[in-house]
Write a protein that holds these residues in place. Structure first.
Motif, PDB file in Angstrom:
ATOM      1  N   ASN A  98       0.818  -1.216   0.000  1.00  0.00           N
ATOM      2  CA  ASN A  98       0.000   0.000   0.000  1.00  0.00           C
ATOM      3  C   ASN A  98       0.855   1.272   0.000  1.00  0.00           C
ATOM      4  OD1 ASN A  98       1.018  -0.247   2.568  1.00  0.00           O
ATOM      5  ND2 ASN A  98      -0.966  -0.234   3.601  1.00  0.00           N
ATOM      6  N   SER A  99       2.120   1.152  -0.371  1.00  0.00           N
ATOM      7  CA  SER A  99       3.036   2.288  -0.345  1.00  0.00           C
ATOM      8  C   SER A  99       2.761   3.254  -1.496  1.00  0.00           C
ATOM      9  CB  SER A  99       4.480   1.793  -0.423  1.00  0.00           C
ATOM     10  OG  SER A  99       5.377   2.877  -0.536  1.00  0.00           O
ATOM     11  N   MET A 100       2.998   4.532  -1.259  1.00  0.00           N
ATOM     12  CA  MET A 100       2.859   5.560  -2.287  1.00  0.00           C
ATOM     13  C   MET A 100       4.209   6.035  -2.817  1.00  0.00           C
ATOM     14  SD  MET A 100       0.928   9.265  -2.026  1.00  0.00           S
ATOM     15  CE  MET A 100      -0.700   8.591  -1.796  1.00  0.00           C
ATOM     16  N   ILE A 101       5.298   5.610  -2.191  1.00  0.00           N
ATOM     17  CA  ILE A 101       6.590   6.238  -2.455  1.00  0.00           C
ATOM     18  C   ILE A 101       7.027   6.123  -3.912  1.00  0.00           C
ATOM     19  CG2 ILE A 101       7.940   4.201  -1.751  1.00  0.00           C
ATOM     20  CD1 ILE A 101       9.978   6.233  -0.553  1.00  0.00           C
ATOM     21  N   LYS A 102       6.801   4.965  -4.554  1.00  0.00           N
ATOM     22  CA  LYS A 102       7.251   4.807  -5.933  1.00  0.00           C
ATOM     23  C   LYS A 102       6.440   5.663  -6.899  1.00  0.00           C
ATOM     24  CE  LYS A 102      10.630   1.712  -5.676  1.00  0.00           C
ATOM     25  NZ  LYS A 102      10.726   1.442  -4.244  1.00  0.00           N
ATOM     26  N   LEU A 103       5.172   5.955  -6.569  1.00  0.00           N
ATOM     27  CA  LEU A 103       4.391   6.855  -7.407  1.00  0.00           C
ATOM     28  C   LEU A 103       5.011   8.246  -7.420  1.00  0.00           C
ATOM     29  CD1 LEU A 103       0.679   6.014  -6.449  1.00  0.00           C
ATOM     30  CD2 LEU A 103       1.862   5.429  -8.573  1.00  0.00           C
ATOM     31  N   GLU A 104       5.552   8.642  -6.284  1.00  0.00           N
ATOM     32  CA  GLU A 104       6.113   9.982  -6.159  1.00  0.00           C
ATOM     33  C   GLU A 104       7.518  10.096  -6.747  1.00  0.00           C
ATOM     34  OE1 GLU A 104       4.513  12.129  -2.322  1.00  0.00           O
ATOM     35  OE2 GLU A 104       5.352  10.187  -1.769  1.00  0.00           O
ATOM     36  N   THR A 105       8.262   9.013  -6.760  1.00  0.00           N
ATOM     37  CA  THR A 105       9.679   9.099  -7.135  1.00  0.00           C
ATOM     38  C   THR A 105       9.981   8.591  -8.537  1.00  0.00           C
ATOM     39  OG1 THR A 105      10.101   6.950  -6.072  1.00  0.00           O
ATOM     40  CG2 THR A 105      10.457   8.924  -4.741  1.00  0.00           C
ATOM     41  N   HIS A 106       9.009   7.945  -9.192  1.00  0.00           N
ATOM     42  CA  HIS A 106       9.229   7.450 -10.544  1.00  0.00           C
ATOM     43  C   HIS A 106       8.539   8.341 -11.573  1.00  0.00           C
ATOM     44  CE1 HIS A 106      10.979   3.897  -8.791  1.00  0.00           C
ATOM     45  NE2 HIS A 106      11.150   3.348  -9.979  1.00  0.00           N
ATOM     46  N   SER A 107       9.098   8.376 -12.749  1.00  0.00           N
ATOM     47  CA  SER A 107       8.493   9.113 -13.852  1.00  0.00           C
ATOM     48  C   SER A 107       8.439   8.188 -15.070  1.00  0.00           C
ATOM     49  CB  SER A 107       9.314  10.358 -14.176  1.00  0.00           C
ATOM     50  OG  SER A 107       8.721  11.082 -15.243  1.00  0.00           O
ATOM     51  N   PRO A 108       7.264   8.007 -15.696  1.00  0.00           N
ATOM     52  CA  PRO A 108       5.988   8.636 -15.328  1.00  0.00           C
ATOM     53  C   PRO A 108       5.424   8.057 -14.032  1.00  0.00           C
ATOM     54  CG  PRO A 108       5.638   6.993 -17.042  1.00  0.00           C
ATOM     55  CD  PRO A 108       7.124   7.092 -16.852  1.00  0.00           C
ATOM     56  N   SER A 109       4.494   8.794 -13.443  1.00  0.00           N
ATOM     57  CA  SER A 109       3.954   8.414 -12.128  1.00  0.00           C
ATOM     58  C   SER A 109       2.857   7.369 -12.264  1.00  0.00           C
ATOM     59  CB  SER A 109       3.423   9.651 -11.407  1.00  0.00           C
ATOM     60  OG  SER A 109       4.462  10.545 -11.104  1.00  0.00           O
ATOM     61  N   LYS A 110       3.253   6.199 -12.749  1.00  0.00           N
ATOM     62  CA  LYS A 110       2.292   5.094 -12.817  1.00  0.00           C
ATOM     63  C   LYS A 110       2.764   3.982 -11.902  1.00  0.00           C
ATOM     64  CE  LYS A 110       4.115   2.546 -16.844  1.00  0.00           C
ATOM     65  NZ  LYS A 110       3.813   2.101 -18.217  1.00  0.00           N
ATOM     66  N   PRO A 111       1.837   3.163 -11.393  1.00  0.00           N
ATOM     67  CA  PRO A 111       2.217   2.092 -10.459  1.00  0.00           C
ATOM     68  C   PRO A 111       3.194   1.117 -11.095  1.00  0.00           C
ATOM     69  CG  PRO A 111      -0.168   2.396 -10.529  1.00  0.00           C
ATOM     70  CD  PRO A 111       0.393   3.208 -11.643  1.00  0.00           C
ATOM     71  N   LEU A 112       4.084   0.561 -10.262  1.00  0.00           N
ATOM     72  CA  LEU A 112       5.113  -0.337 -10.784  1.00  0.00           C
ATOM     73  C   LEU A 112       4.541  -1.649 -11.306  1.00  0.00           C
ATOM     74  CD1 LEU A 112       8.238  -0.050  -8.454  1.00  0.00           C
ATOM     75  CD2 LEU A 112       7.911   0.838 -10.754  1.00  0.00           C
ATOM     76  N   ASN A 113       3.483  -2.171 -10.675  1.00  0.00           N
ATOM     77  CA  ASN A 113       2.914  -3.441 -11.122  1.00  0.00           C
ATOM     78  C   ASN A 113       1.467  -3.565 -10.657  1.00  0.00           C
ATOM     79  OD1 ASN A 113       2.736  -5.191  -8.547  1.00  0.00           O
ATOM     80  ND2 ASN A 113       4.856  -4.460  -8.465  1.00  0.00           N
ATOM     81  N   PRO A 114       0.713  -4.522 -11.205  1.00  0.00           N
ATOM     82  CA  PRO A 114      -0.712  -4.642 -10.884  1.00  0.00           C
ATOM     83  C   PRO A 114      -1.015  -5.328  -9.556  1.00  0.00           C
ATOM     84  CG  PRO A 114      -0.181  -5.597 -13.044  1.00  0.00           C
ATOM     85  CD  PRO A 114       1.092  -5.413 -12.308  1.00  0.00           C
ATOM     86  N   MET A 115       0.017  -5.818  -8.846  1.00  0.00           N
ATOM     87  CA  MET A 115      -0.221  -6.557  -7.616  1.00  0.00           C
ATOM     88  C   MET A 115      -0.115  -5.680  -6.370  1.00  0.00           C
ATOM     89  SD  MET A 115      -0.948  -9.625  -8.689  1.00  0.00           S
ATOM     90  CE  MET A 115      -1.631  -8.986 -10.227  1.00  0.00           C
ATOM     91  N   ILE A 116       0.363  -4.440  -6.508  1.00  0.00           N
ATOM     92  CA  ILE A 116       0.308  -3.495  -5.395  1.00  0.00           C
ATOM     93  C   ILE A 116      -1.014  -2.741  -5.486  1.00  0.00           C
ATOM     94  CG2 ILE A 116       2.796  -3.270  -5.091  1.00  0.00           C
ATOM     95  CD1 ILE A 116       2.721  -0.760  -6.813  1.00  0.00           C
ATOM     96  N   ASN A 117      -1.417  -2.093  -4.400  1.00  0.00           N
ATOM     97  CA  ASN A 117      -2.732  -1.470  -4.379  1.00  0.00           C
ATOM     98  C   ASN A 117      -2.915  -0.418  -5.464  1.00  0.00           C
ATOM     99  OD1 ASN A 117      -3.192  -3.096  -2.194  1.00  0.00           O
ATOM    100  ND2 ASN A 117      -3.877  -1.457  -0.835  1.00  0.00           N
ATOM    101  N   ALA A 118      -1.912   0.432  -5.656  1.00  0.00           N
ATOM    102  CA  ALA A 118      -2.033   1.474  -6.677  1.00  0.00           C
ATOM    103  C   ALA A 118      -2.254   0.851  -8.051  1.00  0.00           C
ATOM    104  CB  ALA A 118      -0.791   2.358  -6.669  1.00  0.00           C
ATOM    105  N   GLY A 119      -1.470  -0.184  -8.367  1.00  0.00           N
ATOM    106  CA  GLY A 119      -1.617  -0.851  -9.652  1.00  0.00           C
ATOM    107  C   GLY A 119      -2.951  -1.551  -9.803  1.00  0.00           C
ATOM    108  N   ALA A 120      -3.413  -2.172  -8.736  1.00  0.00           N
ATOM    109  CA  ALA A 120      -4.697  -2.870  -8.777  1.00  0.00           C
ATOM    110  C   ALA A 120      -5.846  -1.884  -8.975  1.00  0.00           C
ATOM    111  CB  ALA A 120      -4.900  -3.663  -7.498  1.00  0.00           C
ATOM    112  N   LEU A 121      -5.760  -0.724  -8.347  1.00  0.00           N
ATOM    113  CA  LEU A 121      -6.787   0.309  -8.534  1.00  0.00           C
ATOM    114  C   LEU A 121      -6.802   0.797  -9.979  1.00  0.00           C
ATOM    115  CD1 LEU A 121      -6.149   2.138  -5.175  1.00  0.00           C
ATOM    116  CD2 LEU A 121      -8.391   1.250  -5.876  1.00  0.00           C
ATOM    117  N   ALA A 122      -5.628   0.986 -10.549  1.00  0.00           N
ATOM    118  CA  ALA A 122      -5.551   1.398 -11.948  1.00  0.00           C
ATOM    119  C   ALA A 122      -6.137   0.330 -12.864  1.00  0.00           C
ATOM    120  CB  ALA A 122      -4.097   1.692 -12.326  1.00  0.00           C
TER     121      ALA A 122
END
Length: 309
Positions: A98-122
């Motif tokens: 459920n971490s947000m850190i990679k969204l903030e530090t990577h460009s473009p700001s998309k989730p790293l993979n579909p198995m983390i919460n951000a990626g699953a929401l996308a």
């Protein structure tokens, strides 16, 4: 083979049950607090048309993050590989789910993979449907087809409990909306996502879903293709690299089979071209995986040489 060894399975389940005392049930979702931490149940499906079980394999529990594998399959079937992975990456992460850190530090700001919460929401935002009911109805029919059980539904109490406490997931959604990863209304997406996570299955049903993925998307003893072969391969790859939260690397070394866990205590396993396994043990380790389930899978993998490596 594993589907014929009831006495061996009973022994391994009994030995793994000792580890439940070392874990704790998830408490950040209030509705999950009531689970019995001493529970451990198991089912395996494949090789034969019967399902070998131990413990109360008909007890139901919510999919939680295991649903991420199923929604990814449906989103890929709805939109194609290129579109889905334009919004979510393919790389594992060592951060919490459920971490947000990679969204903030990577460009473009998309989730790293579909198995983390951000990626699953996308991914969930890409399921086709005019509204939550239509999206959920399509997803439920898909799960029912995979598990061969038209009675499967979602637990409304668990879904509401998750929705009411989903502040971190709301934050992830708003961040992604700001950066163009999702376009949905945040609360509408969260309503669908929490209902998706609250779909209830048993170990036996979960083993059948795991088998379909293991069997390149096909049903046992049938040519019926429920998931395209190339998508089933993508699912298994993500299960190996990202399926056990930030314990995925260690799990790959110790166990070596595609698996996806959820904080309800469920684990779905897909041993390529062989079997599917469903496990329910709500006592979790510090990374959110079923602590007894992890020990059980390691013992089974070593005994039956299940590792894909």
């Amino acid at each position: 083979m594993i589907c014929e060894d009831q006495l061996v399975i009973n022994k391994f389940v009994k030995e793994a049950s000792k580890y439940t005392k070392l874990g704790e049930v998830a408490d950040y979702i209030p509705a999950l607090k009531t689970a019995d931490p001493d529970t451990l149940s198991f089912a395996v499906f494949g090789e034969t048309s019967s399902c070998l079980c131990a413990g109360d394999s008909n007890e139901t529990f919510t999919l939680q993050s295991i649903s991420k594998v199923i929604t990814l399959a449906l989103a890929l079937m709805d939109n194609g590989v290129e579109k889905v992975f334009s919004k979510v990456g393919m790389e594992p992460t060592g951060d919490p789910f459920n971490s947000m850190i990679k969204l903030e530090t990577h460009s473009p700001s998309k989730p790293l993979n579909p198995m983390i919460n951000a990626g699953a929401l996308a991914v969930s935002s890409m399921i086709k449907g005019e509204n939550v009911d239509e999206k959920l109805s399509r997803l439920l029919r898909f799960v029912q087809d995979l598990a061969e059980d038209s009675t499967i539904t979602f637990n409304d109490m668990v879904a509401q409990s998750e929705f009411d406490t989903a502040n971190l997931n709301r934050s992830l959604c708003y961040f992604m909306k700001q950066h163009g990863v999702i376009d949905d209304d945040v609360n509408t997406l969260l309503e669908f996502y929490t209902k998706q996570c609250a779909i209830e299955v048993s170990c036996s049903q979960l083993a059948k879903i795991g088998f379909i993925i293991a069997n390149e998307g096909k049903k046992l003893n049938s040519n019926e293709q429920l998931i395209p072969t190339h998508i089933s391969k993508i699912l298994k790859t993500f299960m190996v690299t990202c399926g056990m939260y930030n314990a995925s690397g260690e799990f790959a070394i110790r166990v070596g089979i595609p698996a996806k866990s959820g904080v309800s205590g469920g684990i779905m396993v897909s041993v390529p071209n062989r079997i599917g396994i469903g496990i329910y043990g709500p006592a979790l380790d510090e990374r959110g995986n079923s602590i007894a389930g992890m020990h059980l899978l390691e013992a089974l993998s070593n005994h039956y040489n299940l590792s894909i490596f």
